[in-house]
Design a protein around this motif. Structure first.
Motif, PDB file in Angstrom:
ATOM      1  N   ALA A  56       0.826  -0.883   0.235  1.00  0.00           N
ATOM      2  CA  ALA A  56       0.146  -0.492  -0.380  1.00  0.00           C
ATOM      3  C   ALA A  56       1.110   1.291   0.193  1.00  0.00           C
ATOM      4  CB  ALA A  56      -1.510  -0.371   1.241  1.00  0.00           C
ATOM      5  N   GLU A  57       1.618   1.083   0.444  1.00  0.00           N
ATOM      6  CA  GLU A  57       2.641   2.311   0.707  1.00  0.00           C
ATOM      7  C   GLU A  57       3.751   2.630  -0.757  1.00  0.00           C
ATOM      8  OE1 GLU A  57       2.242   0.099   3.516  1.00  0.00           O
ATOM      9  OE2 GLU A  57       2.438   0.807   5.076  1.00  0.00           O
ATOM     10  N   ILE A  58       4.019   1.281  -1.195  1.00  0.00           N
ATOM     11  CA  ILE A  58       4.855   1.290  -2.361  1.00  0.00           C
ATOM     12  C   ILE A  58       4.124   2.469  -3.100  1.00  0.00           C
ATOM     13  CG2 ILE A  58       5.452   0.152  -3.932  1.00  0.00           C
ATOM     14  CD1 ILE A  58       6.760  -1.336  -1.970  1.00  0.00           C
ATOM     15  N   THR A  59       2.322   1.336  -3.899  1.00  0.00           N
ATOM     16  CA  THR A  59       1.911   2.297  -5.143  1.00  0.00           C
ATOM     17  C   THR A  59       1.638   3.475  -4.243  1.00  0.00           C
ATOM     18  OG1 THR A  59      -0.289   1.077  -3.718  1.00  0.00           O
ATOM     19  CG2 THR A  59       1.058  -0.058  -4.965  1.00  0.00           C
ATOM     20  N   ASN A  60       1.064   4.453  -3.101  1.00  0.00           N
ATOM     21  CA  ASN A  60       0.517   5.517  -3.102  1.00  0.00           C
ATOM     22  C   ASN A  60       1.407   6.721  -3.251  1.00  0.00           C
ATOM     23  OD1 ASN A  60      -2.274   5.673  -0.796  1.00  0.00           O
ATOM     24  ND2 ASN A  60      -1.829   4.020  -0.826  1.00  0.00           N
ATOM     25  N   LEU A  61       2.756   5.635  -2.914  1.00  0.00           N
ATOM     26  CA  LEU A  61       4.421   6.664  -2.449  1.00  0.00           C
ATOM     27  C   LEU A  61       4.267   7.139  -3.811  1.00  0.00           C
ATOM     28  CD1 LEU A  61       3.186   6.740   0.438  1.00  0.00           C
ATOM     29  CD2 LEU A  61       5.966   7.095   0.825  1.00  0.00           C
ATOM     30  N   ALA A  62       4.685   6.324  -5.197  1.00  0.00           N
ATOM     31  CA  ALA A  62       4.973   5.478  -6.055  1.00  0.00           C
ATOM     32  C   ALA A  62       3.722   5.905  -7.160  1.00  0.00           C
ATOM     33  CB  ALA A  62       5.862   4.843  -6.734  1.00  0.00           C
ATOM     34  N   ARG A  63       2.544   6.243  -7.153  1.00  0.00           N
ATOM     35  CA  ARG A  63       1.749   7.237  -7.547  1.00  0.00           C
ATOM     36  C   ARG A  63       0.805   5.762  -8.752  1.00  0.00           C
ATOM     37  NH1 ARG A  63      -1.632  10.838  -5.161  1.00  0.00           N
ATOM     38  NH2 ARG A  63      -1.970  11.794  -7.336  1.00  0.00           N
ATOM     39  N   LEU A  64       0.783   5.097  -7.784  1.00  0.00           N
ATOM     40  CA  LEU A  64       0.515   4.079  -8.263  1.00  0.00           C
ATOM     41  C   LEU A  64      -0.878   3.488  -8.486  1.00  0.00           C
ATOM     42  CD1 LEU A  64       3.870   1.812  -8.424  1.00  0.00           C
ATOM     43  CD2 LEU A  64       3.063   3.189  -9.920  1.00  0.00           C
ATOM     44  N   THR A  65      -1.362   2.160  -9.415  1.00  0.00           N
ATOM     45  CA  THR A  65      -3.054   1.757  -9.218  1.00  0.00           C
ATOM     46  C   THR A  65      -2.666   0.449  -9.480  1.00  0.00           C
ATOM     47  OG1 THR A  65      -3.828   2.419 -11.635  1.00  0.00           O
ATOM     48  CG2 THR A  65      -4.119   3.802  -9.773  1.00  0.00           C
ATOM     49  N   GLU A  66      -3.678  -0.013  -8.889  1.00  0.00           N
ATOM     50  CA  GLU A  66      -3.514  -1.448  -9.347  1.00  0.00           C
ATOM     51  C   GLU A  66      -4.378  -1.560 -10.748  1.00  0.00           C
ATOM     52  OE1 GLU A  66      -3.415  -4.357  -7.754  1.00  0.00           O
ATOM     53  OE2 GLU A  66      -2.306  -2.504  -5.693  1.00  0.00           O
ATOM     54  N   PRO A  67      -3.627  -2.824 -11.534  1.00  0.00           N
ATOM     55  CA  PRO A  67      -3.939  -3.357 -12.938  1.00  0.00           C
ATOM     56  C   PRO A  67      -5.518  -3.847 -12.924  1.00  0.00           C
ATOM     57  CG  PRO A  67      -2.549  -5.192 -11.945  1.00  0.00           C
ATOM     58  CD  PRO A  67      -2.416  -3.420 -11.152  1.00  0.00           C
ATOM     59  N   THR A  68      -5.872  -3.039 -14.429  1.00  0.00           N
ATOM     60  CA  THR A  68      -7.364  -3.993 -14.824  1.00  0.00           C
ATOM     61  C   THR A  68      -6.735  -5.005 -15.393  1.00  0.00           C
ATOM     62  OG1 THR A  68      -7.836  -2.581 -16.714  1.00  0.00           O
ATOM     63  CG2 THR A  68      -8.395  -1.658 -14.631  1.00  0.00           C
ATOM     64  N   ASP A  69      -7.916  -5.661 -16.031  1.00  0.00           N
ATOM     65  CA  ASP A  69      -7.606  -7.432 -16.353  1.00  0.00           C
ATOM     66  C   ASP A  69      -7.554  -7.138 -17.733  1.00  0.00           C
ATOM     67  OD1 ASP A  69      -9.655  -8.560 -13.847  1.00  0.00           O
ATOM     68  OD2 ASP A  69     -11.158  -8.000 -15.127  1.00  0.00           O
ATOM     69  N   ASP A  70      -7.646  -5.509 -18.330  1.00  0.00           N
ATOM     70  CA  ASP A  70      -6.650  -5.288 -19.581  1.00  0.00           C
ATOM     71  C   ASP A  70      -6.284  -4.787 -19.988  1.00  0.00           C
ATOM     72  OD1 ASP A  70      -8.177  -3.203 -18.494  1.00  0.00           O
ATOM     73  OD2 ASP A  70      -8.728  -2.446 -20.723  1.00  0.00           O
ATOM     74  N   PHE A  71      -5.048  -4.976 -18.975  1.00  0.00           N
ATOM     75  CA  PHE A  71      -3.644  -3.940 -18.577  1.00  0.00           C
ATOM     76  C   PHE A  71      -3.016  -4.676 -19.023  1.00  0.00           C
ATOM     77  CE2 PHE A  71       0.695  -4.997 -16.877  1.00  0.00           C
ATOM     78  CZ  PHE A  71       0.925  -2.977 -16.384  1.00  0.00           C
ATOM     79  N   ALA A  72      -1.969  -3.446 -19.831  1.00  0.00           N
ATOM     80  CA  ALA A  72      -0.732  -4.165 -20.992  1.00  0.00           C
ATOM     81  C   ALA A  72      -0.355  -3.347 -20.547  1.00  0.00           C
ATOM     82  CB  ALA A  72      -1.680  -3.961 -22.733  1.00  0.00           C
ATOM     83  N   ALA A  73       0.858  -3.685 -20.483  1.00  0.00           N
ATOM     84  CA  ALA A  73       2.200  -2.866 -19.880  1.00  0.00           C
ATOM     85  C   ALA A  73       2.952  -2.622 -21.408  1.00  0.00           C
ATOM     86  CB  ALA A  73       3.409  -3.780 -19.347  1.00  0.00           C
ATOM     87  N   THR A  74       3.647  -1.546 -21.488  1.00  0.00           N
ATOM     88  CA  THR A  74       3.717  -0.411 -21.781  1.00  0.00           C
ATOM     89  C   THR A  74       5.415   0.165 -21.539  1.00  0.00           C
ATOM     90  OG1 THR A  74       2.971   1.622 -21.139  1.00  0.00           O
ATOM     91  CG2 THR A  74       1.845   0.760 -23.070  1.00  0.00           C
ATOM     92  N   ALA A  75       5.270   0.447 -20.867  1.00  0.00           N
ATOM     93  CA  ALA A  75       7.345   0.505 -19.883  1.00  0.00           C
ATOM     94  C   ALA A  75       7.228  -1.084 -18.711  1.00  0.00           C
ATOM     95  CB  ALA A  75       7.300   1.804 -19.326  1.00  0.00           C
ATOM     96  N   SER A  76       9.022  -0.841 -18.536  1.00  0.00           N
ATOM     97  CA  SER A  76       8.982  -1.610 -17.433  1.00  0.00           C
ATOM     98  C   SER A  76      10.670  -1.034 -17.192  1.00  0.00           C
ATOM     99  CB  SER A  76       8.929  -2.910 -17.148  1.00  0.00           C
ATOM    100  OG  SER A  76       9.766  -3.037 -18.559  1.00  0.00           O
ATOM    101  N   LEU A  77      10.607  -1.611 -15.865  1.00  0.00           N
ATOM    102  CA  LEU A  77      11.761  -1.131 -15.199  1.00  0.00           C
ATOM    103  C   LEU A  77      12.671  -2.588 -13.998  1.00  0.00           C
ATOM    104  CD1 LEU A  77      11.994   1.289 -12.288  1.00  0.00           C
ATOM    105  CD2 LEU A  77      10.380   0.717 -13.021  1.00  0.00           C
ATOM    106  N   GLU A  78      13.692  -2.548 -13.918  1.00  0.00           N
ATOM    107  CA  GLU A  78      13.732  -3.575 -13.211  1.00  0.00           C
ATOM    108  C   GLU A  78      14.471  -3.382 -12.024  1.00  0.00           C
ATOM    109  OE1 GLU A  78      16.118  -6.429 -14.149  1.00  0.00           O
ATOM    110  OE2 GLU A  78      14.587  -7.791 -15.144  1.00  0.00           O
TER     111      GLU A  78
END
Length: 900
Positions: free
Chosen positions: A788-810
């Motif tokens: 919860a802390e990571i998603t809130n502070l990084a301004r992320l939302t939970e993926p939906t069923d039709d989620f398609a990644a357009t970018a990624s990082l490790e």
């Protein structure tokens, strides 16, 4: 976010102003502290003592930045000790400032065409006292503005009756011990003030003068003659010899003979002395014993006459020449003109820049002048002052200043203590009609018809008694028994030799006095202070020493008016390191104000959400973030205590700044916002942890920034532990072991959030834009609880069923890697992002080409220092990384654009 704070907590937050405005708070708050008696010391207390005497500012003075620096450090030390449970005495006072004060009153009289002689000594002194009562002591009000927690009930003045008694007492004891005597010696003479002045009151400045080479002896080259050079031609009227080096073959035949003096017509001897440098100039020097310190010593060695050729006002006198009555500078010109006409000016260098001592008070060049004065024989006193430091009875901080201390006290010259003034402690010596001399103590009367010496004592004489005279010596008092020796002396390293040395000498002289030793352990050294903390000088942001005359520096009251006392104090405290100069300017005080604003806003947020200190829940029920911030608080407290104990004030304040801003405000408060929203149970724990940490931070910061911390602490605690943070307890060690696992989890969380934020920025996302993302590897990284802390502070939302990644990082963490997949479609202007990245790529490629070229140049590598080459290699590696990163992102944008 909806607050879950109880209503009474919300009311406490509302009680604080919308924004922090120091001018609306500080003055009234300070007066409440004074009225409550928080700064009043109780010698009957059973608490351990801690005492500081304020270096007495001049009664004529105003608060300058050097004072503000001194006072901030002393206030910080005493506030902390008071909170640690000590009975604290910070004793204030002022110096009568003989020369400065008399000059002010004389100038006032001059407006009406009067002089002090028109009134006589007694009436003039009455006028000085009137001025002191009406206009003196403006600095006291300024000290209140700064927040000085001094014991005003014990305010002292060096001319008070009690301190005057101390001066008379020690003068008589020194006189009876053969340590005070009267003799004709060379002194720094001020022709305007018509008095000798101390070395500390002489300011050296480079001036444009002339260096004139003169011919003494015969004008016939075949007859005996020498060439001498001087910047003060007028002093030749007092020449009583010419000196050469004993091994100088050029002049061996002249040693023991005499030469014709070109003005007086006298024959003056040629003497041989090792003082003369045969390699400098002609190798011959004129000797004027009554007007040059080196010449005076040489004159003593050779038994030369020492005629004084200037009056007290700096006019040529008693020479029997046509120059008598001329001002010294007029005579300089006229004598040189006459000698030139006679063919005796061999050379003249003009302008000739050289250093000349000037009177600090009146501004004119001082005149070394032979004068009958009173002196203290310092050899045994200085030895005792040195031995006290060698034995560790008094410790100098930093230790690097000790060699300077020993250089001074081990080679100290006798001290001229008399001044030709009316305002000051009059020398208690009386003369009888038959030439009798008597020193009269405070309880004695001079015989009828005897006359008191007209001179007064050097101001440094009375201020040298300051640590014990202010506590009632020579009487045995509760203050002396409780608070003497004092704990620490705080002052600048620039007056180590003047004031500090005199206090040490006098303190050691009375160290076995019953009034001093009463109630003390027999083997305890009765030094005037246990520690000496020597700080550096204040400089502006460009490194220039503050100088009022040169318009360099800032009036601290202007800063207090604009930014507040707390911001002014914190700016000074952050730079207070033993022996180190401090460069400050507007950017520094602005940063301090920003810090105070940040602290205020975070505290208000905490209050709005019900934060309050209390008994902490069992650590097992706390979150990783809670345990981490409590452990970081304990680390900060330990570091702060250690630094304060070593007088590393700046290091302590810097540590507090970074803990409060970087760890508490920037991280824990943001994590706490998430915890407040999780559940009522979690919110309760978070309120206690946040309140407890904030409570400790406010206490730790209080000595440096007392006003804002008092206001915030009152709102946070409602005075639960006491009515003021001034008398609240200092944070103590928690005694708990550090939770290393929680620390690692939070460190990994911080790294992950930081890398996601950086990646978002690279993608051109604003802080307000939320993006759907998958976090792959949280379980392996043991960060599931932080989702919860990571998603809130990084301004992320939970993926939906039709989620398609357009970018990624490790993101590589302590022992695992997390993959973050994001859907940035529809959130980025691809054309604008491509243009930005292409510009960044060109910059990175240019830097890569430049560093590659340099590292491929064998000639450059052969000549360049290793550290330079290492920096270029690092730049090359960074450039390579940037080229690869930006290139990959451009390819990704190309694919996204093609898919649309």
């Amino acid at each position: 976010m909806t607050s879950t704070a109880p209503e009474n907590q919300r009311n406490r937050a509302d009680a604080l102003p919308k924004t922090w405005n120091p001018s609306e708070v500080e003055v009234d708050l300070y007066e409440r502290w004074v009225a409550a008696g928080y700064f009043t010391a109780d010698p009957a207390s059973g608490k351990p003592p801690y005492s500081i005497v304020l270096p007495p500012p001049n009664v004529t003075g105003n608060l300058h930045m050097g004072h503000a620096f001194d006072h901030t450090i002393m206030d910080l030390l005493t506030r902390r000790k008071r909170m640690q449970g000590y009975e604290v005495l910070w004793l204030p006072g002022m110096d009568h400032a003989g020369i400065a004060t008399q000059s002010i009153v004389e100038k006032q009289l001059a407006v009406d065409g009067k002089t002090k002689e028109d009134f006589g000594r007694e009436l003039f002194i009455d006028k000085v006292w009137d001025w002191k009562r009406e206009s003196g002591g403006a600095i006291q009000g300024q000290m209140r503005r700064l927040g000085d927690g001094v014991d005003w009930s014990r305010d002292r003045f060096t001319m008070d009756e009690g301190l005057s008694r101390a001066v008379q007492t020690i003068f008589k004891r020194l006189y009876d011990a053969g340590l005070i005597y009267r003799a004709e010696r060379l002194v720094n003479w001020s022709p305007i003030l018509e008095t000798g002045i101390s070395d500390l009151e002489v300011v050296y400045e480079d001036v444009e003068g002339e260096l004139v080479s003169l011919r003494y002896g015969s004008l016939d080259d075949d007859e005996p003659h020498v060439i001498v050079a001087t910047t003060r031609v007028e002093t030749m009227l007092g020449d009583t010899a010419v000196a050469v080096h004993p091994d100088d073959e050029r002049y061996k035949a002249l040693v023991g003979t005499t030469l014709y003096h070109p003005i007086t017509g006298r024959q003056i001897p040629v003497v041989a002395d090792d003082y003369v440098d045969p390699e400098f100039g002609s190798g011959a020097v004129k000797i004027t014993p009554a007007h040059d310190p080196n010449d005076f010593e040489l004159g003593l060695r050779h038994g030369l006459p020492m005629p004084t050729i200037m009056s007290k006002a700096g006019k040529i006198a008693d020479t029997g020449t046509e120059f008598d009555g001329m001002d010294r500078f007029e005579a300089r010109l006229k004598i040189r003109e006459r000698l030139a006409q006679e063919g005796r000016v061999v050379a003249r260098k003009f302008p000739y820049v050289h250093s000349v001592g000037h009177s600090e008070r009146s501004g004119e060049p001082i005149e070394p002048r032979l004068s009958m004065q009173w002196w203290v024989k310092v050899e045994s006193l200085a030895k005792a002052a040195g031995d006290a430091v060698r034995a560790g009875d008094t410790v100098i901080h930093p230790a690097s200043q000790e060699p300077r201390w020993f250089d001074w006290v081990d080679d100290m010259h006798d001290w001229c203590i008399s001044r030709q003034l009316w305002w000051g402690h009059r020398i208690p010596i009386w003369y009888g009609p038959e030439g009798e001399v008597a020193c009269v103590g405070p309880d004695e009367q001079a015989p009828e018809g005897w006359v008191q010496d007209p001179d007064v004592l050097d101001t440094w004489f009375s201020s040298g008694l300051w640590p014990f005279s202010t506590m009632g010596w020579p009487a045995a008092t509760p203050e002396l028994e409780k608070f003497y020796p004092t704990s620490v002396l705080v002052t600048g390293y620039d007056i180590l030799f003047f004031w500090v040395a005199r206090m040490m000498m006098f303190g050691m002289f009375v160290s076995d006095d019953p009034a001093i030793t009463a109630g003390k352990q027999a083997d305890a050294a009765q030094v005037p202070f246990r520690d000496v903390f020597l700080h550096g000088l204040i400089r502006d942001e460009f490194g220039r020493k503050y100088s009022k005359s040169k318009g360099i520096g800032v009036d601290p009251l202007l800063w207090i008016d604009e930014y507040g006392a707390d911001a002014t104090r914190f700016t000074l405290a952050r730079g207070a390191q033993p022996g180190s100069d401090l460069s400050i300017g507007t950017p520094h005080v602005t940063a301090s104000r920003s810090f105070i604003t940040k602290l205020f806003n975070v505290s208000k947020f905490a209050l709005m959400n019900g934060a309050a200190p209390g008994e902490l829940p069992d650590r097992g029920t706390l979150t990783d973030a809670d345990r981490w911030i409590l452990d970081r608080l304990e680390f900060a407290r330990a570091e702060v205590d250690s630094a304060f104990d070593r007088y590393e004030i700046g290091k302590a304040c810097e540590g507090l700044y970074h803990f409060a801003w970087d760890e508490l405000c920037d991280w824990y408060v943001e994590l706490a916002k998430v915890q407040f929203a999780e559940s009522d149970e979690r919110a309760v724990s978070t309120r206690i942890v946040l309140g407890t940490v904030l409570d400790s931070v406010l206490r730790l910061l209080h000595p440096a920034i007392p006003f804002v911390t008092e206001s915030l602490w009152q709102a946070l605690t409602e005075g639960a532990e006491g009515e003021s943070i001034v008398v609240a307890s200092w944070p103590r060690p928690s005694g708990l072991a550090v939770d290393e696992v929680a620390a690692q989890r939070i460190a990994d969380t911080q790294r992950l959030i930081t890398e996601i934020r950086r990646f978002r920025s690279d993608q051109g996302l604003t802080d307000k834009q939320k993006v759907a993302a998958k976090l792959i590897g949280l379980d392996a990284a043991d960060l599931t609880a932080q989702r919860a802390e990571i998603t809130n502070l990084a301004r992320l939302t939970e993926p939906t069923d039709d989620f398609a990644a357009t970018a990624s990082l490790e993101v590589r963490l302590s022992d695992s890697t997390i993959t973050v997949e994001l859907d940035t479609s529809g959130t980025v202007d691809l054309d604008a992002e491509r243009r930005r990245l292409e510009k960044d790529l060109a910059t990175a490629q240019k830097d890569l080409a430049g560093t590659t070229g340099k590292l491929g140049n064998e000639a450059f590598l052969a000549k360049a220092p290793e550290d330079v080459v290492a920096k270029i290699r690092t730049r090359k590696e960074v450039a390579e990384s940037e080229v690869a990163r930006i290139g990959a992102r451009l390819e990704e944008i190309g694919r996204l654009a093609a898919s649309k």
